[in-house]
Design a protein around this motif. Structure first.
Motif, PDB file in Angstrom:
ATOM      1  N   TYR A 190     -27.135-113.038   1.979  1.00  0.00           N
ATOM      2  CA  TYR A 190     -26.691-112.172   0.762  1.00  0.00           C
ATOM      3  C   TYR A 190     -27.812-112.494  -0.147  1.00  0.00           C
ATOM      4  O   TYR A 190     -28.537-111.368  -0.499  1.00  0.00           O
ATOM      5  N   GLU A 191     -28.301-113.554  -0.624  1.00  0.00           N
ATOM      6  CA  GLU A 191     -29.244-113.753  -1.493  1.00  0.00           C
ATOM      7  C   GLU A 191     -30.714-113.393  -0.889  1.00  0.00           C
ATOM      8  O   GLU A 191     -31.626-112.969  -1.637  1.00  0.00           O
ATOM      9  N   GLY A 192     -30.759-113.426   0.630  1.00  0.00           N
ATOM     10  CA  GLY A 192     -32.253-113.143   1.042  1.00  0.00           C
ATOM     11  C   GLY A 192     -32.235-111.609   1.233  1.00  0.00           C
ATOM     12  O   GLY A 192     -33.497-111.300   1.683  1.00  0.00           O
ATOM     13  N   THR A 193     -31.456-110.842   0.903  1.00  0.00           N
ATOM     14  CA  THR A 193     -31.497-109.533   1.328  1.00  0.00           C
ATOM     15  C   THR A 193     -31.857-108.628  -0.078  1.00  0.00           C
ATOM     16  O   THR A 193     -30.922-108.834  -1.098  1.00  0.00           O
ATOM     17  N   SER A 194     -32.957-108.094  -0.221  1.00  0.00           N
ATOM     18  CA  SER A 194     -33.259-107.601  -1.657  1.00  0.00           C
ATOM     19  C   SER A 194     -32.743-106.006  -1.436  1.00  0.00           C
ATOM     20  O   SER A 194     -32.633-105.209  -0.411  1.00  0.00           O
ATOM     21  N   MET A 195     -32.352-105.218  -2.326  1.00  0.00           N
ATOM     22  CA  MET A 195     -31.793-103.985  -2.725  1.00  0.00           C
ATOM     23  C   MET A 195     -32.942-103.019  -2.187  1.00  0.00           C
ATOM     24  O   MET A 195     -32.836-101.789  -1.565  1.00  0.00           O
TER      25      MET A 195
ATOM     26  N   ASN B 117     -32.124 -93.619  -1.550  1.00  0.00           N
ATOM     27  CA  ASN B 117     -32.765 -94.032  -2.547  1.00  0.00           C
ATOM     28  C   ASN B 117     -32.208 -95.297  -3.262  1.00  0.00           C
ATOM     29  O   ASN B 117     -31.081 -95.679  -3.127  1.00  0.00           O
ATOM     30  N   LEU B 118     -33.216 -95.866  -3.690  1.00  0.00           N
ATOM     31  CA  LEU B 118     -32.988 -97.536  -4.422  1.00  0.00           C
ATOM     32  C   LEU B 118     -31.709 -97.304  -5.374  1.00  0.00           C
ATOM     33  O   LEU B 118     -30.762 -98.271  -5.305  1.00  0.00           O
ATOM     34  N   ALA B 119     -31.489 -96.150  -5.905  1.00  0.00           N
ATOM     35  CA  ALA B 119     -30.398 -96.131  -7.097  1.00  0.00           C
ATOM     36  C   ALA B 119     -29.163 -95.751  -6.307  1.00  0.00           C
ATOM     37  O   ALA B 119     -27.938 -95.999  -7.024  1.00  0.00           O
TER      38      ALA B 119
ATOM     39  N   SER C 278     -22.458-102.334  -7.724  1.00  0.00           N
ATOM     40  CA  SER C 278     -23.540-103.476  -7.693  1.00  0.00           C
ATOM     41  C   SER C 278     -23.677-104.176  -6.306  1.00  0.00           C
ATOM     42  O   SER C 278     -23.076-103.628  -5.273  1.00  0.00           O
ATOM     43  N   LYS C 279     -24.731-105.047  -6.330  1.00  0.00           N
ATOM     44  CA  LYS C 279     -24.946-105.797  -5.136  1.00  0.00           C
ATOM     45  C   LYS C 279     -23.560-106.510  -4.561  1.00  0.00           C
ATOM     46  O   LYS C 279     -23.346-106.511  -3.379  1.00  0.00           O
ATOM     47  N   GLU C 280     -22.931-107.117  -5.486  1.00  0.00           N
ATOM     48  CA  GLU C 280     -21.654-107.675  -5.312  1.00  0.00           C
ATOM     49  C   GLU C 280     -20.589-106.758  -4.647  1.00  0.00           C
ATOM     50  O   GLU C 280     -20.028-106.986  -3.571  1.00  0.00           O
ATOM     51  N   GLY C 281     -20.461-105.601  -5.226  1.00  0.00           N
ATOM     52  CA  GLY C 281     -19.676-104.626  -4.767  1.00  0.00           C
ATOM     53  C   GLY C 281     -19.868-104.245  -3.454  1.00  0.00           C
ATOM     54  O   GLY C 281     -19.068-103.877  -2.470  1.00  0.00           O
TER      55      GLY C 281
END
Lengths: 226, 226
Positions: free
Chosen positions: B25-30, B40-42, B50-53
């Motif tokens: 989880y922490e090792g994966t960037s959006m 798209n990034l957004a 969010s990333k948690e969601g």
DNA sequence: GTCTATATTCAGATAGAC
DNA sequence: GTCTATCTGAATATAGAC
């Protein structure tokens, strides 16, 4: 003599052991770490080169003893057996019992290091897995060889699988003592939320041996039957 | 009808499943994630907040089926047993076999989801453990209760421990199929580096049952006898 | 719903004075 | 060996045009 050097190094290693255990490698920042260790932010890079170097130092400090002791015990048992195969229970006891013993000895890291090991074996970062695999390779090879001799009726492939299963059970047993709480419930509450290393050992060993000596699966090829 | 919405959502979920499995989880960037998903990034924040969601959505998509099926099987078995206790092997098969079956079915996530589960159970982030514990609580309670009835001679505490050990063995068995390679060696190479879900199941089940039914430890209190 | 552009925060690492 | 100050890059998240 001035032991300021070692003081700083040790304080960093102690804090890192605790924080990597609690928040994982990626989840631990150098800023938090150096604050907790009460050392300067730049000290980690000075002493260990990088965050990666720090992680390796944290493990090496403990693994030198652990895997040395495991090899020593195996050599000793094999010398005594005088050519005869060892019993599976001896082998499992030496490999896993040695680790669990560390949990009772604060000077070897105690339960903090035990939990760290349990958690770190599943860290996703490539360099961590590569590092641990290389640190473990000798001792794992030796113990697998001992198991091959102890269980001649079991294929080597099956033994390798079961070794992996045992590592997993152990790892969760430890990590689950304060991290993962999926099973949870009142049976594992209060008292047993932080079991002693001794209790862990007493509970885990029969399970591992039961699994290791379970009846062999009937293999019918890898594809499911049409 | 316009299914652009679902397309984007599904593409994000698929990419997240794969990347959280591979890098944690922490090792994966959006940024990487949205690039791989070709959105798209957004878009992640728009669809999941969010990333948690996103992580929760990734799991819910699969856990609804998994834990529903587990409960359905347990209800069915208990109805058939008509008040008699179930056999331990039935219970273990229903709980762990159902999961391993997902590895054979691409529409349920296949081996990617299996590996993701194996790895995520040890993620250090608090919200992940809390989320999984709550998602699992009902099904774990029900299965523990079934095991209590199936093994009346074993204390509830011991059963809870052994449930935890079984989860660990399973988790490592899966994660180890491509991640953790500590046991390694030629026996687990090439062929078996990516075993089918079926092979995994055939090897793991006897081990779990052997451990679950192992002789009980002799408890002599928690302190070691001086 | 999707995009660009950017706000904001925080990460690991290091230069250079002491 | 230790410190301050800072570089450089990357992270999540969002504002606002389309």
């Amino acid at each position: 003599m001035n032991d300021t050097i070692n003081d700083t190094r040790e304080r960093i290693l102690d804090a890192a052991e605790r924080l990597f255990m609690a928040h994982g490698y990626e989840g631990t920042s150098m800023r938090l770490l150096t604050t907790e260790a009460a050392v300067n932010l730049a000290a980690v890079n000075y002493h260990f080169g990088s965050k990666e170097g720090l992680l390796q130092a944290v493990f090496r400090r403990r693994l030198v003893w652990l895997n040395g002791e495991r090899l020593r015990l195996l050599n000793e048992m094999e010398a005594k057996a005088n050519g005869a195969p060892l019993r599976p229970s001896q082998i499992v006891e030496a490999f896993f019992g040695t680790l669990l013993t560390m949990g009772e000895r604060e000077e070897l890291g105690g339960m903090t290091f035990l939990r760290l090991i349990g958690r770190t074996l599943t860290e996703p970062a490539d360099f961590i897995r590569a590092f641990l695999a290389s640190e473990y390779s000798e001792v794992v090879d030796r113990y697998k060889a001992a198991l091959y001799r102890a269980l001649p009726e079991v294929t080597r492939e099956e033994i390798a699988w079961r070794f992996q299963f045992m590592l997993g059970a152990m790892s969760y047993a430890i990590a689950g003592t304060d991290a993962l709480r999926i099973v949870g419930g009142p049976e594992l509450a209060s008292d047993t939320a932080h079991p002693t290393a001794h209790e862990l050992k007493v509970r885990l060993m029969p399970f591992l041996l039961g699994g290791l000596r379970a009846p062999l699966p009937e293999m019918d090829g890898k594809a499911s039957p049409h």
